[in-house]
Design a protein around this motif. Structure first.
Motif, PDB file in Angstrom:
ATOM      1  N   LYS A   6      38.934  36.368  45.628  1.00 23.28           N
ATOM      2  CA  LYS A   6      38.793  35.490  46.780  1.00 23.28           C
ATOM      3  C   LYS A   6      37.720  34.458  46.460  1.00 23.28           C
ATOM      4  CE  LYS A   6      38.703  37.404  50.972  1.00 23.28           C
ATOM      5  NZ  LYS A   6      38.159  37.935  52.261  1.00 23.28           N
ATOM      6  N   LEU A   7      38.099  33.182  46.527  1.00 22.40           N
ATOM      7  CA  LEU A   7      37.133  32.105  46.314  1.00 22.40           C
ATOM      8  C   LEU A   7      36.706  31.603  47.682  1.00 22.40           C
ATOM      9  CD1 LEU A   7      38.988  30.119  43.466  1.00 22.40           C
ATOM     10  CD2 LEU A   7      37.112  31.782  43.215  1.00 22.40           C
ATOM     11  N   THR A   8      35.421  31.712  47.951  1.00 18.14           N
ATOM     12  CA  THR A   8      34.910  31.226  49.237  1.00 18.14           C
ATOM     13  C   THR A   8      33.985  30.036  48.975  1.00 18.14           C
ATOM     14  OG1 THR A   8      33.012  32.698  49.136  1.00 18.14           O
ATOM     15  CG2 THR A   8      34.982  33.556  50.209  1.00 18.14           C
ATOM     16  N   HIS A  23      38.649  26.119  52.688  1.00 20.53           N
ATOM     17  CA  HIS A  23      37.337  26.612  52.248  1.00 20.53           C
ATOM     18  C   HIS A  23      37.438  27.963  51.575  1.00 20.53           C
ATOM     19  CE1 HIS A  23      37.514  29.045  55.911  1.00 20.53           C
ATOM     20  NE2 HIS A  23      37.789  27.931  56.561  1.00 20.53           N
ATOM     21  N   THR A  24      38.599  28.652  51.771  1.00 19.92           N
ATOM     22  CA  THR A  24      38.795  29.956  51.133  1.00 19.92           C
ATOM     23  C   THR A  24      40.176  29.998  50.485  1.00 19.92           C
ATOM     24  OG1 THR A  24      37.416  31.008  52.826  1.00 19.92           O
ATOM     25  CG2 THR A  24      38.845  32.456  51.533  1.00 19.92           C
ATOM     26  N   ILE A  25      40.209  30.514  49.250  1.00 18.35           N
ATOM     27  CA  ILE A  25      41.481  30.625  48.532  1.00 18.35           C
ATOM     28  C   ILE A  25      41.640  32.076  48.081  1.00 18.35           C
ATOM     29  CG2 ILE A  25      42.835  29.854  46.527  1.00 18.35           C
ATOM     30  CD1 ILE A  25      41.062  27.306  46.502  1.00 18.35           C
ATOM     31  N   GLY A  26      42.722  32.701  48.490  1.00 24.24           N
ATOM     32  CA  GLY A  26      43.001  34.072  48.065  1.00 24.24           C
ATOM     33  C   GLY A  26      43.977  34.059  46.894  1.00 24.24           C
ATOM     34  N   GLN A  38      44.418  32.774  56.565  1.00 24.96           N
ATOM     35  CA  GLN A  38      45.496  33.643  56.057  1.00 24.96           C
ATOM     36  C   GLN A  38      44.931  34.794  55.221  1.00 24.96           C
ATOM     37  OE1 GLN A  38      47.423  30.618  53.806  1.00 24.96           O
ATOM     38  NE2 GLN A  38      48.658  29.828  55.497  1.00 24.96           N
ATOM     39  N   VAL A  39      43.767  34.560  54.593  1.00 28.29           N
ATOM     40  CA  VAL A  39      43.223  35.577  53.688  1.00 28.29           C
ATOM     41  C   VAL A  39      41.794  35.992  54.052  1.00 28.29           C
ATOM     42  CG1 VAL A  39      44.652  34.953  51.699  1.00 28.29           C
ATOM     43  CG2 VAL A  39      42.489  33.740  52.084  1.00 28.29           C
ATOM     44  N   ALA A  40      41.236  35.336  55.061  1.00 29.25           N
ATOM     45  CA  ALA A  40      39.815  35.546  55.367  1.00 29.25           C
ATOM     46  C   ALA A  40      39.478  37.031  55.565  1.00 29.25           C
ATOM     47  CB  ALA A  40      39.429  34.739  56.600  1.00 29.25           C
ATOM     48  N   PRO A  43      40.612  42.274  52.023  1.00 32.18           N
ATOM     49  CA  PRO A  43      39.656  42.697  51.002  1.00 32.18           C
ATOM     50  C   PRO A  43      40.049  42.095  49.652  1.00 32.18           C
ATOM     51  CG  PRO A  43      41.186  44.469  51.473  1.00 32.18           C
ATOM     52  CD  PRO A  43      41.518  43.361  52.441  1.00 32.18           C
ATOM     53  N   ALA A  44      39.087  42.016  48.746  1.00 32.22           N
ATOM     54  CA  ALA A  44      39.376  41.457  47.417  1.00 32.22           C
ATOM     55  C   ALA A  44      38.618  42.238  46.358  1.00 32.22           C
ATOM     56  CB  ALA A  44      38.973  39.979  47.359  1.00 32.22           C
ATOM     57  N   ALA A  45      39.222  42.400  45.183  1.00 31.06           N
ATOM     58  CA  ALA A  45      38.564  43.092  44.081  1.00 31.06           C
ATOM     59  C   ALA A  45      37.298  42.343  43.687  1.00 31.06           C
ATOM     60  CB  ALA A  45      39.507  43.203  42.886  1.00 31.06           C
ATOM     61  N   GLU A  46      37.357  41.016  43.815  1.00 30.22           N
ATOM     62  CA  GLU A  46      36.200  40.203  43.459  1.00 30.22           C
ATOM     63  C   GLU A  46      36.138  39.012  44.400  1.00 30.22           C
ATOM     64  OE1 GLU A  46      36.470  38.578  39.519  1.00 30.22           O
ATOM     65  OE2 GLU A  46      34.404  37.849  39.514  1.00 30.22           O
ATOM     66  N   THR A  47      34.947  38.709  44.876  1.00 27.74           N
ATOM     67  CA  THR A  47      34.769  37.516  45.711  1.00 27.74           C
ATOM     68  C   THR A  47      33.726  36.624  45.061  1.00 27.74           C
ATOM     69  OG1 THR A  47      35.319  38.738  47.735  1.00 27.74           O
ATOM     70  CG2 THR A  47      34.086  36.682  48.002  1.00 27.74           C
ATOM     71  N   VAL A  48      34.064  35.342  44.936  1.00 22.36           N
ATOM     72  CA  VAL A  48      33.136  34.392  44.318  1.00 22.36           C
ATOM     73  C   VAL A  48      32.863  33.269  45.307  1.00 22.36           C
ATOM     74  CG1 VAL A  48      32.767  32.761  42.416  1.00 22.36           C
ATOM     75  CG2 VAL A  48      33.982  34.923  41.997  1.00 22.36           C
ATOM     76  N   ASP A  49      31.588  33.060  45.603  1.00 19.41           N
ATOM     77  CA  ASP A  49      31.202  31.956  46.477  1.00 19.41           C
ATOM     78  C   ASP A  49      30.950  30.721  45.625  1.00 19.41           C
ATOM     79  OD1 ASP A  49      30.065  30.142  48.177  1.00 19.41           O
ATOM     80  OD2 ASP A  49      28.696  31.577  49.144  1.00 19.41           O
ATOM     81  N   LEU A  50      31.731  29.684  45.818  1.00 18.13           N
ATOM     82  CA  LEU A  50      31.614  28.483  44.984  1.00 18.13           C
ATOM     83  C   LEU A  50      30.536  27.512  45.474  1.00 18.13           C
ATOM     84  CD1 LEU A  50      35.354  27.738  44.068  1.00 18.13           C
ATOM     85  CD2 LEU A  50      33.603  28.885  42.702  1.00 18.13           C
ATOM     86  N   GLY A  51      29.829  27.916  46.511  1.00 18.74           N
ATOM     87  CA  GLY A  51      28.687  27.099  46.942  1.00 18.74           C
ATOM     88  C   GLY A  51      29.059  25.676  47.309  1.00 18.74           C
TER      89      GLY A  51
END
Ligand SMILES: [Zn+2]
Length: 508
Positions: A6-8, A23-26, A38-40, A43-51
């Protein structure tokens, strides 16, 4: 459902009109699983905040030469005297062929000749001109080309004859070249390249070229265009209406999302740099109007046979005379056997007269343009085209206003491969020398990004899986250090990361 990633904290410009910003891509199984709400909550194996970094769909370069680009040759780029070039070539290591590139005859104190190169010894020597349409060779090479009288400068078919003396390269050599190129393009945000012509012709490396791509397992997606010279007669059932094909009848569309067959590539003229692009009126201040690449019979047959055999066509045509030829031949092919959505392409489409725009639109042709040609060489091209024609080069606005889909590309290594530099040029229409080149053809930043994402995906018949960050499509994306829509130095925006199928392939 558990997402893989999940890219936040994204400022994503999705290029999907149904959901233009996110702002969020699953990401799941290499694809975009959903955006924002749709994905907020998933859960995700990995979440990365792109700042708050800017995210775009991965750039698709619709016309490149990856093996050629990755080839390690002696580089004479920027050298302007015969003495400098000879001195650089003298540093060639090893034995056997001396291969060099980056020669620019236009900036030399005088043209280099075979006699100059003979001073370096008796290794065969091939120095490629920047244009890709010419070279200089030494006398060792000339002696192997009976029937060609030259002081060393060879263009087009004579160049091809010299080139074929060097071929083929081994699969291992080609694989190494491809990996070098993949590394370069990923660093610039490119996730897919279309290779513009394998199997034969000036930029061919080996009759086994496709095998090299298969063996290489590249970290980018590649589509292979096949040279029309590879077509050969086949004994198919007459009901199929196919007189010529490549082995096994393979054609456009074969393959998968990582490696596929694209269009059938053919050449109808040369290029502006070598003054071999075929024009209806001569280059300014000369009586040379360029030349067609082959006999009209050969080129027409390739277009008709390729069309009938189900190929998408990628027709190299730079000058307006070559474009006339392409338009006539495609119209004839479509008349003989109408193919809806054949999506034939014109590679380069460099000099388009106003009266040609409507025909391009009516035939559904896709101009695959190289904006960085004009960034790098626009000063020179403006002069050789003259005042009336200079504004017609590598158009943008006029194409879009006629409803024509524009595909972005670089022709790497002929010109700078950076998509961001190309996008900047499409918007500003300023050459590296500061000259305005066809300023009326400027398009918006979003339109330029579209050309390099959805437009080039469409040209490669991949818009159903690539070109926008749309749920269900492949998760190819690029993370940028700034927003091209508000930046005043788009070409300088850092590419922070590039993902292919949801996997991080390059990171700054
Ligand atoms: Zn090319």
């Amino acid at each position: 459902m558990r997402l893989d990633l999940k890219l936040t904290g994204c400022r994503a410009l999705t290029m999907d009109p149904a959901h233009p910003a996110a702002h969020t891509i699953g990401i799941w199984q290499g694809r975009v699983a959903g955006l924002d709400e749709q994905v907020a909550d998933l859960p995700a194996a990995e979440t990365v905040d792109l700042g708050n970094a800017v995210v775009l769909p991965g750039f698709i370069d619709a016309h490149t030469h990856l093996a050629w680009n990755g080839r390690r040759t002696i580089d004479v780029t920027g050298l302007t005297t015969v003495a400098q070039v000879v001195e650089r070539l003298a540093q060639a290591p090893g034995n056997g062929w001396i291969e060099a590139s980056g020669y620019d005859r236009r900036i030399m104190d005088r043209p280099l000749t075979a006699a100059d190169l003979d001073a370096l010894g008796d290794r065969p020597l091939y120095l490629a001109d920047l244009s890709g349409h010419a070279c200089v060779v030494n006398s060792v090479v000339l002696k192997q080309l009976p029937g060609i009288t030259s002081d060393g400068w060879l263009t087009e078919n004579e160049q091809l004859a010299a080139r074929s003396l060097r071929l083929p390269y081994s699969l291992d050599e080609i694989v190494a070249e491809l990996h070098e190129s993949a590394r370069q393009v990923l660093a610039e945000g490119v996730t897919m390249c279309a290779e513009a012509g394998i199997g034969a012709g000036l930029i061919a490396s080996s009759p086994l070229e496709a095998a090299a791509y298969q063996r290489a397992q590249l970290p980018i997606r590649v589509q292979l265009m096949v040279s029309a010279h590879v077509l050969h007669p086949v004994d198919a059932d007459p009901a199929d209406g196919i007189s010529r094909a490549i082995d096994l009848g393979l054609h456009t569309g074969f393959g998968d999302d990582m490696l596929s067959l694209g269009a059938l590539k053919l050449w109808t003229d040369g290029g502006m740099m070598a003054r071999t692009a075929a024009l209806t009126e001569p280059y300014a201040g000369s009586d040379n109007a360029g030349q067609l690449a082959d006999t009209e019979e050969f080129m027409r047959a390739a277009i008709l046979d390729g069309h009938h055999a189900g190929w998408q066509l990628a027709i190299h045509a730079i000058g307006d005379r070559a474009i006339d030829f392409a338009l006539d031949a495609v119209a004839e092919a479509q008349q003989q056997r109408p193919r809806h959505d054949a999506r034939h392409r014109i590679e380069h489409c460099g000099l388009v007269r106003p009266d040609q725009l409507e025909r391009i639109a009516a035939l559904g042709l896709i101009p695959v343009v190289q904006p960085t040609f004009l960034w790098a060489y626009g000063d020179d091209y403006s002069v050789i085209m003259g005042e009336k024609r200079a504004p017609w080069m590598y158009r943008g606005r006029s194409f879009l206003d006629h409803g024509i889909t524009v595909a972005g590309s670089s022709d790497r290594p002929v010109a700078d491969g950076s998509p961001l530099r190309a996008i900047e040029f499409m918007v500003r229409r300023r050459s590296s020398g500061g000259r305005a080149v066809g300023p009326d053809e400027a398009i918006t930043v979003e339109e330029a990004i579209r050309a390099y994402t959805l437009g080039s995906a469409y040209a490669c018949r991949k818009e159903h899986v690539l070109g926008s960050l749309t749920p269900g499509k492949l998760a190819d994306l690029v993370v940028l250090g700034d927003d091209p829509r508000t930046s005043d130095a788009i070409a300088d925006i850092p590419v922070l990361a590039t993902m292919v199928g949801g996997n991080l392939m390059a990171q700054r």
